[in-house]
Design a protein around this motif. Sequence first.
Motif, PDB file in Angstrom:
ATOM      1  N   UNK A 107       0.466   3.494   5.971  1.00 38.42           N
ATOM      2  CA  UNK A 107       0.930   3.946   4.657  1.00 38.42           C
ATOM      3  C   UNK A 107      -0.149   3.896   3.581  1.00 38.42           C
ATOM      4  N   UNK A 108      -1.001   2.843   3.524  1.00 35.51           N
ATOM      5  CA  UNK A 108      -1.997   2.804   2.438  1.00 35.51           C
ATOM      6  C   UNK A 108      -3.085   3.862   2.542  1.00 35.51           C
ATOM      7  N   UNK A 109      -3.273   4.487   3.712  1.00 35.48           N
ATOM      8  CA  UNK A 109      -4.381   5.439   3.845  1.00 35.48           C
ATOM      9  C   UNK A 109      -3.903   6.883   3.838  1.00 35.48           C
ATOM     10  N   UNK A 110      -2.602   7.118   3.595  1.00 33.53           N
ATOM     11  CA  UNK A 110      -2.068   8.473   3.504  1.00 33.53           C
ATOM     12  C   UNK A 110      -1.423   8.624   2.137  1.00 33.53           C
ATOM     13  N   UNK A 111      -1.781   9.703   1.442  1.00 27.55           N
ATOM     14  CA  UNK A 111      -1.410   9.840   0.031  1.00 27.55           C
ATOM     15  C   UNK A 111       0.098   9.952  -0.170  1.00 27.55           C
ATOM     16  N   UNK A 112       0.776  10.644   0.717  1.00 29.08           N
ATOM     17  CA  UNK A 112       2.222  10.797   0.608  1.00 29.08           C
ATOM     18  C   UNK A 112       2.863  10.341   1.909  1.00 29.08           C
ATOM     19  N   UNK A 113       4.139   9.929   1.833  1.00 32.20           N
ATOM     20  CA  UNK A 113       4.774   9.317   2.990  1.00 32.20           C
ATOM     21  C   UNK A 113       5.786  10.238   3.671  1.00 32.20           C
ATOM     22  N   UNK A 169      -9.822  14.877   8.783  1.00 33.93           N
ATOM     23  CA  UNK A 169     -10.149  13.472   8.980  1.00 33.93           C
ATOM     24  C   UNK A 169     -11.608  13.212   8.627  1.00 33.93           C
ATOM     25  N   UNK A 170     -12.477  14.145   9.008  1.00 32.65           N
ATOM     26  CA  UNK A 170     -13.897  13.981   8.709  1.00 32.65           C
ATOM     27  C   UNK A 170     -14.211  14.276   7.249  1.00 32.65           C
ATOM     28  N   UNK A 171     -13.333  15.012   6.593  1.00 31.32           N
ATOM     29  CA  UNK A 171     -13.622  15.458   5.238  1.00 31.32           C
ATOM     30  C   UNK A 171     -13.150  14.489   4.168  1.00 31.32           C
ATOM     31  N   UNK A 172     -11.913  14.017   4.285  1.00 27.79           N
ATOM     32  CA  UNK A 172     -11.299  13.282   3.193  1.00 27.79           C
ATOM     33  C   UNK A 172     -11.510  11.787   3.328  1.00 27.79           C
ATOM     34  N   UNK A 173     -11.573  11.143   2.170  1.00 27.87           N
ATOM     35  CA  UNK A 173     -11.560   9.683   2.134  1.00 27.87           C
ATOM     36  C   UNK A 173     -10.126   9.220   1.931  1.00 27.87           C
ATOM     37  N   UNK A 174      -9.864   8.014   2.388  1.00 26.80           N
ATOM     38  CA  UNK A 174      -8.526   7.447   2.207  1.00 26.80           C
ATOM     39  C   UNK A 174      -8.284   7.170   0.723  1.00 26.80           C
ATOM     40  N   UNK A 175      -7.049   7.414   0.248  1.00 24.84           N
ATOM     41  CA  UNK A 175      -5.899   7.945   0.977  1.00 24.84           C
ATOM     42  C   UNK A 175      -5.989   9.451   1.169  1.00 24.84           C
ATOM     43  N   UNK A 176      -5.759   9.913   2.397  1.00 23.15           N
ATOM     44  CA  UNK A 176      -5.928  11.323   2.733  1.00 23.15           C
ATOM     45  C   UNK A 176      -4.660  12.091   2.395  1.00 23.15           C
ATOM     46  N   UNK A 177      -4.790  13.368   2.060  1.00 25.25           N
ATOM     47  CA  UNK A 177      -3.591  14.179   1.796  1.00 25.25           C
ATOM     48  C   UNK A 177      -2.887  14.507   3.108  1.00 25.25           C
ATOM     49  N   UNK A 178      -1.568  14.637   3.091  1.00 25.62           N
ATOM     50  CA  UNK A 178      -0.832  14.915   4.338  1.00 25.62           C
ATOM     51  C   UNK A 178      -0.879  16.389   4.711  1.00 25.62           C
ATOM     52  N   UNK A 179      -2.065  16.896   5.016  1.00 26.28           N
ATOM     53  CA  UNK A 179      -2.190  18.273   5.462  1.00 26.28           C
ATOM     54  C   UNK A 179      -1.490  18.429   6.809  1.00 26.28           C
ATOM     55  N   UNK A 180      -1.173  19.664   7.201  1.00 25.25           N
ATOM     56  CA  UNK A 180      -0.530  19.834   8.510  1.00 25.25           C
ATOM     57  C   UNK A 180      -1.328  19.214   9.651  1.00 25.25           C
ATOM     58  N   UNK A 181      -2.660  19.335   9.598  1.00 24.91           N
ATOM     59  CA  UNK A 181      -3.462  18.748  10.664  1.00 24.91           C
ATOM     60  C   UNK A 181      -3.392  17.237  10.691  1.00 24.91           C
ATOM     61  N   UNK A 182      -3.494  16.617   9.517  1.00 26.84           N
ATOM     62  CA  UNK A 182      -3.416  15.159   9.464  1.00 26.84           C
ATOM     63  C   UNK A 182      -2.028  14.683   9.869  1.00 26.84           C
ATOM     64  N   UNK A 183      -0.984  15.380   9.425  1.00 22.05           N
ATOM     65  CA  UNK A 183       0.376  15.011   9.826  1.00 22.05           C
ATOM     66  C   UNK A 183       0.534  15.117  11.336  1.00 22.05           C
ATOM     67  N   UNK A 184      -0.073  16.150  11.928  1.00 24.32           N
ATOM     68  CA  UNK A 184      -0.014  16.293  13.388  1.00 24.32           C
ATOM     69  C   UNK A 184      -0.620  15.080  14.081  1.00 24.32           C
ATOM     70  N   UNK A 185      -1.767  14.626  13.597  1.00 24.54           N
ATOM     71  CA  UNK A 185      -2.409  13.468  14.206  1.00 24.54           C
ATOM     72  C   UNK A 185      -1.584  12.197  14.007  1.00 24.54           C
TER      73      UNK A 185
END
Length: 775
Positions: free
Chosen positions: A23-29, A105-121
């Motif tokens: 939760x702390x490393x993802x901008x939205x839940x 994942x390689x682009x953003x620093x934590x907290x990362x935005x919940x893009x479709x790719x990040x949500x998939x991972x």
Amino acid sequence: MTGRTRLTVVGALAAALAMLALAPIIAEQAWTVPAAFAIALVAGSGLALRQLGVPLPLVVSGQAVVLLLWLGVLVAADVAWFGVVPTLAWAERLFTVAVDGFDSVMQYAAPVPPTPGITLYVVGGAGLVALLVDLFAVGLRRAPLAGVPMAAVYAVSAATAPGGLAWYWFLPPAAAFLAVLVAEGRTRVVRWGRSAGPSATHTGIPETDSLARNGRRVGTVAVAAAVAVPALLPGLTEGILGGGGGGDGGGRTIHTDNPIVELQGSLTLPENVPILRYRTDASRPEYIRRVTLDNFDGEEWRTSPRNVPESQRVDEGLPSPPGLVPADSGRTVEYTIEVGRNYRSKWLPLPYPAQAIDIDGDWRYDQDSLDVVSPERGAGESEYTVGARELDIDATQLIAAGPPPEELDVLLELPESLPPEVIALTEQVTADAPSPFEKAAALQEFFRSAGEFVYDLSTSPGTSSSALVDFLRNRRGYCEQFAASMAVLARAVGIPARVAVGFTPGNRQDDGRWLVGAHDAHAWPELYFHGTGWVRFEPTPATRTGSAPTWTFPPTEGDANVPEGGASSDEGAAPNAPVPGLDDPDLGAGSASSGSGVSTWLAAVLAVAGGLLVLTVPAAMASARRLWRWRRAGGDRVQEAEAAWSDLRDSARDAGLDWDPAATPRRTGATVASRAKLDPDSRDLLTHVVTTTERARYAPSPGDTDGLREDSAMLRRTLLRSGPVIRRAGAVIWPSAARDLMVTAASRVADGLDWADAEGARIRQQLERVVTGRR
């Protein structure tokens, strides 16, 4: 509920608890709901397949297929048959989103935005954790191994969260692991059969109450120790050798969206990998900028938060460059850019200042920097056309620039930790420069030639304050250090400054296009001058960059500017002039890694000091306990006698002497005197303590206690000296009084847990009565 079903449910809940650490490393839940479904589907499919008697390998395969289908529902339902059945387009979509997720994942620093790719991972990771927990705990009946995937989730979050995780984020995965162990142990005990013993009155399981009670005790102590020990050892959290797994060289977190950290790797690749190609009608191709870094915290340059709402899409054009007056100055030139697959970033490579961009997809600009980024995909394998402003800048207008607006004061900020010798150097280099522009030109000249700096790619990367001091002492580095250092020094003289990262123009090809490769990666400072806006300077020596921009040279007498490649005055910085504070031998001048060495040794000293401080805690506890005894006595002779006797007991045990709590004071005194081989004076001290204790316990009135405390303290020192050196060291590191305190505390914790067990049983019985209608 059977034991296997119970363990499956507990394993699923444990996986869900473990995922909370993300939760702390993802901008939205919003990811939590699909992740919970993934865990439920994996656990449910595993339970169903086991109920059908399917072999374990097929159970795992079935769970993996269910998880994959769920991920397809999330990102590719519109191209699947009935929203679920995979098709070729379904597979392509899933692969594309996965690649975009990796780029994110390689682009953003934590907290990362919940893009479709990040949500998939994240959702896929939740399902994978659930699958592994289910496999280890239920399939293989190796519950301790279930802690590995849960610990991995916590480790990922702890390694990437800015500043690390707060201690309480450790509790959910720890509780989850303990729950799996308890459930697995309970399932094993169930096989022993039923019992008529009192501990099975409400469960029918032999001695499970005792097992659960002891398990809770062990688990509580283990979790408390895991949380408390790191808090007691703050000096060790960053690593003695200068950093941990998730941070950079100073124990700090690495922000992978910051392209400056990639510079040295790109510049030292054995092959000049192609990055992009472009065609332009500009009279002089500009540097191709990726992103600007405008926040310096003393450790690194990084981007400040970028506000890129949907209203700032590039489709409608970009605003005028900040600070440019008039806003329509210059002429528009066109760049047609093709970015190759080797470019893995969401920042769009652009000439500055771009004013119009024709590109497919959702691309948005930051109003202050004109950086362009996509919330959905990377810029690799993109083709687009850019309309950029080609400005006619000359030194005269920069000299006449007015003061910067107040909103740029934030770009003058420097950390308090900036060494004072850096300020002293800045003042020396710019002493003869009357205007901000001439100060900037003097700084550029200092780095390019007057200071005799050497371009050297073997220099350790880094832009922290200590790395800055190293660079200014040793005068060796590459574009990262040159750009970052000039930006810091420019801020020190009141010029708003930031660091841009991108590429030099590259090399013109036979077909008229320009080719930019990995070896063209570059960093440079941009300084603000009102009326012109952000202006590129070039402090990196000519051996790497060629001539500096013409507008960065002060005009000579009779000339409005200096031809490109012309020399500027050397005034303001003599070659190898002594720099106040930087050539002090006590500061390690001339050492290529003095700053990092000092940091390493400082960290080691702090770590050792912290360890020694921790070792003194038990002795301090024992001393505090002795002090508390005498203060509690408050002059009461009976209480003082008992305090002296307790001190004697602790001293004898610390000296390695046997202590029989059932023996009389006289018998105990004789034993201590004999085994410690006390001299006559020490025997007198012991006799004083023994007789005073006897009178306090057995006589009608206690004896005189004058001097008893002093005699007790002197007797303690004598007894400790009677033992070997190892025993004396043990008395300091782990005295008996501290052991007694720990035992007492553990006993009280156990009493509290017993109370909780009793109250839980009572509440459970009351609930059963309510449910069954019995009184």
